[in-house]
Scaffold this motif. Sequence first.
Motif, PDB file in Angstrom:
ATOM      1  N   VAL A 139       0.970  -1.212  -0.035  1.00 45.63           N
ATOM      2  CA  VAL A 139      -0.085   0.057   0.064  1.00 45.63           C
ATOM      3  C   VAL A 139       0.900   1.194  -0.057  1.00 45.63           C
ATOM      4  CG1 VAL A 139      -1.791   1.313   1.243  1.00 45.63           C
ATOM      5  CG2 VAL A 139      -1.900  -1.247   1.317  1.00 45.63           C
ATOM      6  N   LEU A 140       0.685   2.136  -0.856  1.00 47.36           N
ATOM      7  CA  LEU A 140       1.622   3.178  -1.058  1.00 47.36           C
ATOM      8  C   LEU A 140       0.711   4.423  -0.811  1.00 47.36           C
ATOM      9  CD1 LEU A 140       3.608   2.526  -4.339  1.00 47.36           C
ATOM     10  CD2 LEU A 140       4.243   1.894  -1.952  1.00 47.36           C
ATOM     11  N   VAL A 141       0.778   5.281   0.242  1.00 47.18           N
ATOM     12  CA  VAL A 141       0.017   6.324   0.505  1.00 47.18           C
ATOM     13  C   VAL A 141       0.572   7.563  -0.228  1.00 47.18           C
ATOM     14  CG1 VAL A 141      -0.811   7.906   2.399  1.00 47.18           C
ATOM     15  CG2 VAL A 141      -0.392   5.436   2.900  1.00 47.18           C
ATOM     16  N   SER A 142      -0.438   7.916  -1.287  1.00 50.59           N
ATOM     17  CA  SER A 142      -0.119   9.088  -2.139  1.00 50.59           C
ATOM     18  C   SER A 142      -0.998  10.382  -1.506  1.00 50.59           C
ATOM     19  CB  SER A 142      -0.324   8.715  -3.680  1.00 50.59           C
ATOM     20  OG  SER A 142      -0.298   9.830  -4.626  1.00 50.59           O
ATOM     21  N   SER A 143      -1.643  11.049  -2.474  1.00 51.78           N
ATOM     22  CA  SER A 143      -2.418  12.024  -1.981  1.00 51.78           C
ATOM     23  C   SER A 143      -3.308  12.485  -3.241  1.00 51.78           C
ATOM     24  CB  SER A 143      -1.572  13.237  -1.940  1.00 51.78           C
ATOM     25  OG  SER A 143      -2.275  14.552  -1.480  1.00 51.78           O
ATOM     26  N   ILE A 144      -4.487  13.029  -2.780  1.00 55.26           N
ATOM     27  CA  ILE A 144      -5.331  13.779  -3.995  1.00 55.26           C
ATOM     28  C   ILE A 144      -4.691  14.812  -4.680  1.00 55.26           C
ATOM     29  CG2 ILE A 144      -6.245  15.592  -2.448  1.00 55.26           C
ATOM     30  CD1 ILE A 144      -8.504  13.060  -4.241  1.00 55.26           C
ATOM     31  N   ALA A 145      -3.465  15.029  -3.978  1.00 56.37           N
ATOM     32  CA  ALA A 145      -2.792  16.261  -4.960  1.00 56.37           C
ATOM     33  C   ALA A 145      -2.007  15.649  -6.038  1.00 56.37           C
ATOM     34  CB  ALA A 145      -1.733  16.830  -3.923  1.00 56.37           C
ATOM     35  N   ALA A 146      -1.851  14.306  -6.243  1.00 56.40           N
ATOM     36  CA  ALA A 146      -1.249  13.378  -7.150  1.00 56.40           C
ATOM     37  C   ALA A 146      -2.319  13.521  -8.496  1.00 56.40           C
ATOM     38  CB  ALA A 146      -1.031  12.231  -6.609  1.00 56.40           C
ATOM     39  N   LEU A 147      -3.368  13.876  -7.998  1.00 57.80           N
ATOM     40  CA  LEU A 147      -4.428  13.867  -9.378  1.00 57.80           C
ATOM     41  C   LEU A 147      -4.332  14.857 -10.414  1.00 57.80           C
ATOM     42  CD1 LEU A 147      -7.446  12.138  -7.573  1.00 57.80           C
ATOM     43  CD2 LEU A 147      -5.403  10.851  -8.649  1.00 57.80           C
ATOM     44  N   ARG A 148      -4.042  16.055  -9.763  1.00 57.52           N
ATOM     45  CA  ARG A 148      -4.000  17.141 -10.994  1.00 57.52           C
ATOM     46  C   ARG A 148      -3.365  18.176 -10.346  1.00 57.52           C
ATOM     47  NH1 ARG A 148      -8.313  17.620 -15.584  1.00 57.52           N
ATOM     48  NH2 ARG A 148      -6.255  18.331 -16.585  1.00 57.52           N
ATOM     49  N   GLY A 149      -2.712  19.189 -11.339  1.00 58.68           N
ATOM     50  CA  GLY A 149      -1.768  20.256 -10.377  1.00 58.68           C
ATOM     51  C   GLY A 149      -2.572  21.244  -9.737  1.00 58.68           C
ATOM     52  N   LEU A 150      -2.189  21.484  -8.568  1.00 59.26           N
ATOM     53  CA  LEU A 150      -2.754  22.437  -7.712  1.00 59.26           C
ATOM     54  C   LEU A 150      -1.714  23.398  -7.246  1.00 59.26           C
ATOM     55  CD1 LEU A 150      -4.396  19.608  -5.406  1.00 59.26           C
ATOM     56  CD2 LEU A 150      -5.849  21.363  -7.233  1.00 59.26           C
ATOM     57  N   PRO A 151      -2.249  24.881  -6.929  1.00 55.94           N
ATOM     58  CA  PRO A 151      -1.530  25.924  -6.166  1.00 55.94           C
ATOM     59  C   PRO A 151      -0.702  25.167  -4.990  1.00 55.94           C
ATOM     60  CG  PRO A 151      -3.517  26.780  -6.879  1.00 55.94           C
ATOM     61  CD  PRO A 151      -3.709  25.195  -7.032  1.00 55.94           C
ATOM     62  N   GLN A 152       0.365  25.857  -4.647  1.00 55.45           N
ATOM     63  CA  GLN A 152       1.021  25.452  -3.527  1.00 55.45           C
ATOM     64  C   GLN A 152       1.552  24.046  -3.506  1.00 55.45           C
ATOM     65  OE1 GLN A 152       1.842  27.779  -1.481  1.00 55.45           O
ATOM     66  NE2 GLN A 152      -0.044  29.045  -0.302  1.00 55.45           N
ATOM     67  N   SER A 153       1.270  23.428  -4.382  1.00 51.14           N
ATOM     68  CA  SER A 153       1.713  21.949  -4.635  1.00 51.14           C
ATOM     69  C   SER A 153       3.122  21.787  -5.612  1.00 51.14           C
ATOM     70  CB  SER A 153       0.661  21.092  -4.937  1.00 51.14           C
ATOM     71  OG  SER A 153       0.749  19.819  -4.829  1.00 51.14           O
ATOM     72  N   LEU A 154       3.976  22.648  -5.644  1.00 45.75           N
ATOM     73  CA  LEU A 154       5.064  22.902  -6.592  1.00 45.75           C
ATOM     74  C   LEU A 154       5.920  21.613  -6.394  1.00 45.75           C
ATOM     75  CD1 LEU A 154       6.821  24.155  -8.867  1.00 45.75           C
ATOM     76  CD2 LEU A 154       7.764  25.436  -7.045  1.00 45.75           C
ATOM     77  N   TYR A 155       6.325  20.972  -5.276  1.00 40.73           N
ATOM     78  CA  TYR A 155       7.218  19.940  -4.955  1.00 40.73           C
ATOM     79  C   TYR A 155       6.427  18.710  -4.622  1.00 40.73           C
ATOM     80  CZ  TYR A 155       9.768  23.998  -3.783  1.00 40.73           C
ATOM     81  OH  TYR A 155      10.715  25.253  -3.770  1.00 40.73           O
ATOM     82  N   TYR A 156       5.086  19.105  -3.672  1.00 39.84           N
ATOM     83  CA  TYR A 156       4.319  17.682  -3.270  1.00 39.84           C
ATOM     84  C   TYR A 156       3.635  16.960  -4.449  1.00 39.84           C
ATOM     85  CZ  TYR A 156       1.308  15.302   0.057  1.00 39.84           C
ATOM     86  OH  TYR A 156       0.578  14.375   0.750  1.00 39.84           O
ATOM     87  N   LEU A 158     -11.233  26.812 -13.633  1.00 38.01           N
ATOM     88  CA  LEU A 158     -12.004  26.500 -12.435  1.00 38.01           C
ATOM     89  C   LEU A 158     -11.186  26.451 -11.110  1.00 38.01           C
ATOM     90  CD1 LEU A 158     -14.532  25.311 -11.188  1.00 38.01           C
ATOM     91  CD2 LEU A 158     -13.818  23.191 -12.040  1.00 38.01           C
ATOM     92  N   ILE A 159     -10.112  25.642 -11.221  1.00 35.52           N
ATOM     93  CA  ILE A 159      -9.180  25.700 -10.110  1.00 35.52           C
ATOM     94  C   ILE A 159      -8.597  27.093  -9.684  1.00 35.52           C
ATOM     95  CG2 ILE A 159      -6.672  25.188 -11.023  1.00 35.52           C
ATOM     96  CD1 ILE A 159      -8.628  23.039  -8.422  1.00 35.52           C
ATOM     97  N   ARG A 160      -8.396  27.999 -10.569  1.00 40.89           N
ATOM     98  CA  ARG A 160      -8.015  29.358 -10.064  1.00 40.89           C
ATOM     99  C   ARG A 160      -9.247  29.936  -9.313  1.00 40.89           C
ATOM    100  NH1 ARG A 160      -5.555  29.829 -15.570  1.00 40.89           N
ATOM    101  NH2 ARG A 160      -3.386  29.432 -15.312  1.00 40.89           N
ATOM    102  N   ARG A 161     -10.543  29.898  -9.814  1.00 36.87           N
ATOM    103  CA  ARG A 161     -11.640  30.784  -9.306  1.00 36.87           C
ATOM    104  C   ARG A 161     -11.939  29.839  -7.682  1.00 36.87           C
ATOM    105  NH1 ARG A 161     -13.846  30.227 -14.026  1.00 36.87           N
ATOM    106  NH2 ARG A 161     -15.388  28.460 -13.539  1.00 36.87           N
TER     107      ARG A 161
END
Length: 253
Positions: A136-153, A246-249
Motif C-alpha cells: 500500500v503506497l500512501v499518495s495524495s489527492i494532490a497527485a491527481l491534478r496540478g494544484l496551487p502551493q503543490s510545486l514539490y509535493y 475552475l481551479i483558479r476561481r
Amino acid sequence: MNRDFWRDKRCWLIGASSGIGAATAQALHAAGARVALSARHSEKLAAVLPADQRTLLLPADVQDGESLMQAHAQILQQWQGLDLLVYLAGAYTPARSWDLNLQTAEDILDVNYRGALRALATALPGWEQRGAGQIVLVSSIAALRGLPQSLYYGPSKAALTHLAEVLRIDLEPRGFHVQVVHPGFVATPLTAQNEFSMPHLLQPSEAAQALLRGMQSKRFAIEFPPAFTRRFSLLRCLPYRWYFPLIRRATKM
C-alpha cells in the motif's frame, strides 16, 4: 472493520511516527495485527506504541537504504515473513512556481518517491517465495491534478501513484495485492503549514479507520473522505481549458 482480517497479520509501516502513520499503527495493533513501525526517530516511535509481543520499533530513514534493509532483516528474523507493507513517509513544503528551490524539490522527491523505491527494493526480493502479500503506497489527492502551493509535493505524489499503477499491473498476477491511497485533507504536522481553509478536514484517527477499511477491500484506489475525494476525482475528466480557470476561481490563487 473486520478484526479477523487483521489478526496476527505481519505489517510494516514506514513513516509511522506521526499523523496518519501513527494513527494507522495504533488502529492495526488494536485490531490484533503485528505491527513493525519505522521512522527516523526512535523516541517518537515509542510514543506511538509501546514495544510488546506484537510490536517492533525499528528506526529507519527512507533516505538511507541500508537502514531499511536492517529493519526488514529484523522483521524476517522475528516474524519469518511479511504480509503488508504500507509506505506512509511524506514531506511537504508549500510553494508557488516562482519560489522554486531545487534542493527542496529534490529532498521532497527523495522522501515521497525514491524512499518508496528503496522500501520496495528492500522488501520485494524473496517476498514472493515466502508468500506474497499486500503493498500500500500512501499518495495524495494532490497527485491527481496540478494544484496551487503543490510545486514539490504534487509531482512527487503523482510519481508515487504512477508507481503503484505499474506495481498493480506487474505484481497482481504474482499474488500481490497493490493499492494506492489518495487522502484528502488530514490534520497532521504537514497540513498544519497550509494557510488556506481545508474542506472536509479529517483527524488522523478517522483517516486511519478509513485506510483500514480500504485495505480490507479489493479495490486499487483508496480515497477519503468520499464527500471530497469523489468530487475532486471528477476534475480529472475535465479538459484543460475548463480545469485551469475552475481551479483558479476555486482556490483564489
